[in-house]
Scaffold this motif. Structure first.
Motif, PDB file in Angstrom:
ATOM      1  N   MET A  59      -4.828   0.543   8.483  1.00  0.00           N
ATOM      2  CA  MET A  59      -5.838   1.535   8.818  1.00  0.00           C
ATOM      3  C   MET A  59      -5.538   2.869   8.145  1.00  0.00           C
ATOM      4  SD  MET A  59      -8.003  -0.091  10.559  1.00  0.00           S
ATOM      5  CE  MET A  59      -9.003   1.235  11.196  1.00  0.00           C
ATOM      6  N   VAL A  60      -5.492   2.856   6.838  1.00  0.00           N
ATOM      7  CA  VAL A  60      -5.426   4.078   6.049  1.00  0.00           C
ATOM      8  C   VAL A  60      -6.640   4.089   5.131  1.00  0.00           C
ATOM      9  CG1 VAL A  60      -2.916   4.219   6.132  1.00  0.00           C
ATOM     10  CG2 VAL A  60      -4.000   2.977   4.275  1.00  0.00           C
ATOM     11  N   GLU A  61      -7.076   5.273   4.777  1.00  0.00           N
ATOM     12  CA  GLU A  61      -8.262   5.400   3.933  1.00  0.00           C
ATOM     13  C   GLU A  61      -7.818   5.719   2.513  1.00  0.00           C
ATOM     14  OE1 GLU A  61     -12.460   7.929   3.674  1.00  0.00           O
ATOM     15  OE2 GLU A  61     -11.032   8.267   5.313  1.00  0.00           O
ATOM     16  N   GLU A  62      -8.034   4.785   1.608  1.00  0.00           N
ATOM     17  CA  GLU A  62      -7.641   4.965   0.217  1.00  0.00           C
ATOM     18  C   GLU A  62      -8.746   5.725  -0.505  1.00  0.00           C
ATOM     19  OE1 GLU A  62      -8.091   1.822   1.518  1.00  0.00           O
ATOM     20  OE2 GLU A  62      -6.038   1.612   2.270  1.00  0.00           O
ATOM     21  N   ARG A  63      -8.362   6.778  -1.214  1.00  0.00           N
ATOM     22  CA  ARG A  63      -9.366   7.646  -1.833  1.00  0.00           C
ATOM     23  C   ARG A  63      -9.154   7.860  -3.329  1.00  0.00           C
ATOM     24  NH1 ARG A  63      -9.651  12.571   2.665  1.00  0.00           N
ATOM     25  NH2 ARG A  63     -10.296  11.282   4.448  1.00  0.00           N
ATOM     26  N   ASN A 253       3.368  -9.822   2.052  1.00  0.00           N
ATOM     27  CA  ASN A 253       2.357  -9.722   3.105  1.00  0.00           C
ATOM     28  C   ASN A 253       1.564  -8.424   2.987  1.00  0.00           C
ATOM     29  OD1 ASN A 253       3.374 -12.125   4.078  1.00  0.00           O
ATOM     30  ND2 ASN A 253       4.615 -11.167   5.667  1.00  0.00           N
ATOM     31  N   LEU A 254       2.246  -7.345   2.607  1.00  0.00           N
ATOM     32  CA  LEU A 254       1.561  -6.058   2.443  1.00  0.00           C
ATOM     33  C   LEU A 254       0.553  -6.124   1.305  1.00  0.00           C
ATOM     34  CD1 LEU A 254       1.468  -3.054   3.367  1.00  0.00           C
ATOM     35  CD2 LEU A 254       3.174  -2.595   1.584  1.00  0.00           C
ATOM     36  N   PHE A 255       0.954  -6.722   0.197  1.00  0.00           N
ATOM     37  CA  PHE A 255       0.039  -6.902  -0.937  1.00  0.00           C
ATOM     38  C   PHE A 255      -1.177  -7.728  -0.531  1.00  0.00           C
ATOM     39  CE2 PHE A 255      -1.190  -9.895  -4.339  1.00  0.00           C
ATOM     40  CZ  PHE A 255      -1.708  -8.999  -5.270  1.00  0.00           C
ATOM     41  N   TYR A 256      -0.961  -8.831   0.162  1.00  0.00           N
ATOM     42  CA  TYR A 256      -2.060  -9.699   0.575  1.00  0.00           C
ATOM     43  C   TYR A 256      -2.984  -8.989   1.560  1.00  0.00           C
ATOM     44  CZ  TYR A 256      -4.480 -13.738   2.588  1.00  0.00           C
ATOM     45  OH  TYR A 256      -5.429 -14.620   3.030  1.00  0.00           O
ATOM     46  N   ALA A 257      -2.411  -8.207   2.473  1.00  0.00           N
ATOM     47  CA  ALA A 257      -3.229  -7.511   3.473  1.00  0.00           C
ATOM     48  C   ALA A 257      -4.169  -6.508   2.814  1.00  0.00           C
ATOM     49  CB  ALA A 257      -2.321  -6.806   4.485  1.00  0.00           C
ATOM     50  N   PHE A 258      -3.698  -5.757   1.837  1.00  0.00           N
ATOM     51  CA  PHE A 258      -4.561  -4.769   1.189  1.00  0.00           C
ATOM     52  C   PHE A 258      -5.554  -5.419   0.236  1.00  0.00           C
ATOM     53  CE2 PHE A 258      -1.692  -1.501   2.765  1.00  0.00           C
ATOM     54  CZ  PHE A 258      -2.587  -0.487   3.056  1.00  0.00           C
ATOM     55  N   VAL A 264     -10.118  -7.524  -3.120  1.00  0.00           N
ATOM     56  CA  VAL A 264      -9.627  -7.888  -4.450  1.00  0.00           C
ATOM     57  C   VAL A 264      -9.178  -9.344  -4.425  1.00  0.00           C
ATOM     58  CG1 VAL A 264      -7.866  -7.404  -6.191  1.00  0.00           C
ATOM     59  CG2 VAL A 264      -8.905  -5.526  -4.919  1.00  0.00           C
ATOM     60  N   LEU A 265      -9.562 -10.094  -5.429  1.00  0.00           N
ATOM     61  CA  LEU A 265      -9.100 -11.475  -5.544  1.00  0.00           C
ATOM     62  C   LEU A 265      -7.615 -11.464  -5.884  1.00  0.00           C
ATOM     63  CD1 LEU A 265      -9.798 -14.527  -5.660  1.00  0.00           C
ATOM     64  CD2 LEU A 265     -10.150 -14.229  -8.114  1.00  0.00           C
ATOM     65  N   CYS A 266      -6.800 -12.102  -5.042  1.00  0.00           N
ATOM     66  CA  CYS A 266      -5.349 -12.107  -5.253  1.00  0.00           C
ATOM     67  C   CYS A 266      -4.871 -13.544  -5.440  1.00  0.00           C
ATOM     68  CB  CYS A 266      -4.620 -11.450  -4.083  1.00  0.00           C
ATOM     69  SG  CYS A 266      -5.015 -12.130  -2.459  1.00  0.00           S
ATOM     70  N   THR A 267      -3.841 -13.697  -6.237  1.00  0.00           N
ATOM     71  CA  THR A 267      -3.307 -15.020  -6.541  1.00  0.00           C
ATOM     72  C   THR A 267      -1.784 -14.975  -6.480  1.00  0.00           C
ATOM     73  OG1 THR A 267      -3.231 -14.552  -8.933  1.00  0.00           O
ATOM     74  CG2 THR A 267      -5.242 -15.569  -8.068  1.00  0.00           C
ATOM     75  N   ILE A 268      -1.194 -16.151  -6.401  1.00  0.00           N
ATOM     76  CA  ILE A 268       0.253 -16.311  -6.553  1.00  0.00           C
ATOM     77  C   ILE A 268       0.469 -17.502  -7.476  1.00  0.00           C
ATOM     78  CG2 ILE A 268       0.461 -17.756  -4.471  1.00  0.00           C
ATOM     79  CD1 ILE A 268       3.244 -16.480  -4.082  1.00  0.00           C
ATOM     80  N   GLN A 269       1.399 -17.349  -8.397  1.00  0.00           N
ATOM     81  CA  GLN A 269       1.606 -18.328  -9.477  1.00  0.00           C
ATOM     82  C   GLN A 269       0.348 -18.470 -10.334  1.00  0.00           C
ATOM     83  OE1 GLN A 269       4.652 -18.988  -9.585  1.00  0.00           O
ATOM     84  NE2 GLN A 269       5.209 -18.566  -7.461  1.00  0.00           N
ATOM     85  N   GLY A 270      -0.509 -17.440 -10.335  1.00  0.00           N
ATOM     86  CA  GLY A 270      -1.737 -17.472 -11.119  1.00  0.00           C
ATOM     87  C   GLY A 270      -2.788 -18.420 -10.592  1.00  0.00           C
ATOM     88  N   ARG A 271      -2.697 -18.826  -9.330  1.00  0.00           N
ATOM     89  CA  ARG A 271      -3.598 -19.820  -8.758  1.00  0.00           C
ATOM     90  C   ARG A 271      -4.315 -19.225  -7.543  1.00  0.00           C
ATOM     91  NH1 ARG A 271      -2.178 -24.903 -10.573  1.00  0.00           N
ATOM     92  NH2 ARG A 271      -2.949 -25.939  -8.701  1.00  0.00           N
ATOM     93  N   ILE A 272      -5.630 -19.461  -7.484  1.00  0.00           N
ATOM     94  CA  ILE A 272      -6.435 -18.972  -6.366  1.00  0.00           C
ATOM     95  C   ILE A 272      -6.147 -19.793  -5.119  1.00  0.00           C
ATOM     96  CG2 ILE A 272      -8.790 -18.576  -5.547  1.00  0.00           C
ATOM     97  CD1 ILE A 272      -9.715 -18.258  -8.351  1.00  0.00           C
ATOM     98  N   LEU A 338      -5.604   0.110  -4.172  1.00  0.00           N
ATOM     99  CA  LEU A 338      -4.694  -0.869  -3.578  1.00  0.00           C
ATOM    100  C   LEU A 338      -3.249  -0.365  -3.640  1.00  0.00           C
ATOM    101  CD1 LEU A 338      -4.780  -4.660  -3.832  1.00  0.00           C
ATOM    102  CD2 LEU A 338      -2.694  -3.538  -4.561  1.00  0.00           C
ATOM    103  N   LEU A 339      -2.852   0.174  -4.797  1.00  0.00           N
ATOM    104  CA  LEU A 339      -1.491   0.701  -4.927  1.00  0.00           C
ATOM    105  C   LEU A 339      -1.285   1.916  -4.029  1.00  0.00           C
ATOM    106  CD1 LEU A 339      -1.063   0.373  -8.798  1.00  0.00           C
ATOM    107  CD2 LEU A 339       0.087  -0.982  -7.046  1.00  0.00           C
ATOM    108  N   GLU A 340      -2.310   2.749  -3.907  1.00  0.00           N
ATOM    109  CA  GLU A 340      -2.209   3.893  -3.006  1.00  0.00           C
ATOM    110  C   GLU A 340      -1.954   3.446  -1.574  1.00  0.00           C
ATOM    111  OE1 GLU A 340      -5.006   7.369  -0.992  1.00  0.00           O
ATOM    112  OE2 GLU A 340      -5.817   6.084  -2.578  1.00  0.00           O
ATOM    113  N   GLY A 341      -2.713   2.445  -1.128  1.00  0.00           N
ATOM    114  CA  GLY A 341      -2.537   1.946   0.228  1.00  0.00           C
ATOM    115  C   GLY A 341      -1.150   1.365   0.447  1.00  0.00           C
ATOM    116  N   MET A 342      -0.654   0.611  -0.540  1.00  0.00           N
ATOM    117  CA  MET A 342       0.674   0.024  -0.391  1.00  0.00           C
ATOM    118  C   MET A 342       1.751   1.097  -0.317  1.00  0.00           C
ATOM    119  SD  MET A 342       0.545  -3.353  -2.869  1.00  0.00           S
ATOM    120  CE  MET A 342       2.189  -3.862  -2.343  1.00  0.00           C
TER     121      MET A 342
END
Length: 400
Positions: A59-63, A253-258, A264-272, A338-342
């Protein structure tokens, strides 16, 4: 205990294990394989969750608004890099100083045991440039790092531009409780290793580097950014470091949450990630994703600059832009938010990340397999070794 203390019973047990050695080994092998393959089935895995209370809510507002300006800076960086034929050190120093950072440089050189594949050289020389944003509301005993490697050609220019854009934006915020270090390293892993050795006053590789003139607090976490186009279709998180070492699961987990929050479409090992886990294709997809992670860990190499941070007990990951899924588009402004939020969440940490897992496998970003689940499979494989060794020993005693 009576079975082992009675010589007759012990002899009978040894005879039984000797006679059934091969069938027991085959049974243990297939049991281990079935156990391990079953871990990718979603009902047998755990859903990821945030263990660190300080990062439990997004619950932070990224600007962050300056994506287009960051891309313009990336083009300017690329032009200067092409002009000087390498890292534009002077331009980076002036640009970081204009954004209100304390800017320092570090020269380094490394003698290679074999010639470089591209230039056939035995000595690599370069310069790292980094700027420190001092925390306005804390005693400056802790720090976070955002890095972007200066890659050959036009690769990763967008990452450097976005790094400079975030530095300018972060400079105008007053809520930072940790120093933030913005690092542009040359020659990828070699430059990163030189900077880390200089920062921690160690020299484990025999590399020559100049001492760091500026230093922040103890580094709590780090992210390495790799972007090579103005618009990416997804963001991939790379976790594997040297010798299979992994960061704390809360960082993933932080990356996935944001990513979920911002869309944003996120992947691991380049796979959806797929939702049809109950189908054959969905299960096969999860198995392949998990096995890719196992193979990368088994290789022992670092799959990004972040892997060197892990050697110093610094939780780190690489965020890489991918252009494989054309139906999705993510611009630089969204990546910046996304980076700001993290970083705002990492800024809230009161101690190092430690509450979540350090040993895990991930068939997807929303599920993980802890060490308590996959170690029995390796235990069954270890039983095979013990049985084969005992067979060899008993055979030697018999023939002697």
């Amino acid at each position: 205990m009576g079975l082992l203390s009675d010589p007759n019973r012990r002899r009978a047990l040894i005879s039984l294990l000797t006679r059934l050695n091969a069938p027991i080994c085959v049974l243990c092998y297939f049991a281990a394989v079935c156990w391990f393959m079953g871990l990718s089935f979603e009902p047998f895995t755990l859903r990821t969750y945030m263990s660190e209370n300080a990062m439990g809510s997004t619950m932070v507002e990224e600007r962050f608004p300056a994506g287009e300006r960051a891309l313009a800076t990336a083009k300017e960086f690329g032009a200067h890099k092409k002009k000087v034929g390498g890292m534009p050190v002077d331009w980076l120093v002036k640009t970081m100083q204009a954004r209100g950072l304390e800017v320092f440089t570090q020269r380094f050189s490394r003698t290679l045991p074999f010639p470089d594949e591209n230039n056939e050289r035995y000595i690599v020389e370069g310069t790292n440039v980094y700027g420190i944003l001092r925390a306005p509301r804390a005693p400056r005993t802790e720090a976070l790092v955002l890095s972007a490697p200066c890659s050959p050609g036009d690769d990763n220019n967008q990452a450097v531009g976005l790094l400079l854009g975030l530095a300018h934006y972060f400079r105008n915020q007053v809520f930072w409780a940790k120093d933030i270090i913005f690092l542009v390293n040359e020659h990828d892993l070699i430059g990163m290793q030189a900077w880390l050795e200089g920062y921690h006053h160690t020299n484990t590789t025999g590399m020559d580097w100049s001492p760091l003139q500026g230093r922040g607090g103890s580094i709590q976490a780090a992210l390495s950014l790799e972007l090579s186009s103005d618009v990416v279709t997804s963001l991939d998180i790379v976790l594997e470091g040297l010798n299979g070492q992994l960061p704390n699961l809360d960082l993933a987990n932080l990356f996935y949450a944001f990513c979920q929050k911002i869309g944003v479409l996120c992947t691991i090992q380049g796979r959806i990630q797929r939702n049809d886990w109950d189908s054959v294709s969905g299960y096969s997809h999860a198995v392949q994703t998990m096995m890719l992670m196992v193979m990368k860990q088994a290789s022992g190499r670092s799959w990004g600059d972040h892997g060197l941070f892990l050697r110093y007990h610094i939780e780190a990951a690489t965020i890489k832009g991918i252009n494989s899924f054309r139906q999705y588009k993510t611009d630089a402004t969204t990546v910046g938010r996304l980076l700001e939020g993290m970083y705002r969440k990492l800024n809230n940490l009161l101690e190092r990340l430690h509450q979540s897992y350090f040993f895990y496998l991930m068939p997807s970003l929303s599920h993980f397999v802890s060490i308590g689940y996959y170690m029995p499979a390796f235990g069954l494989l270890a039983v095979i070794l013990l049985l084969r060794v005992s067979l060899h020993r008993n055979s030697s005693l018999l023939f002697s």
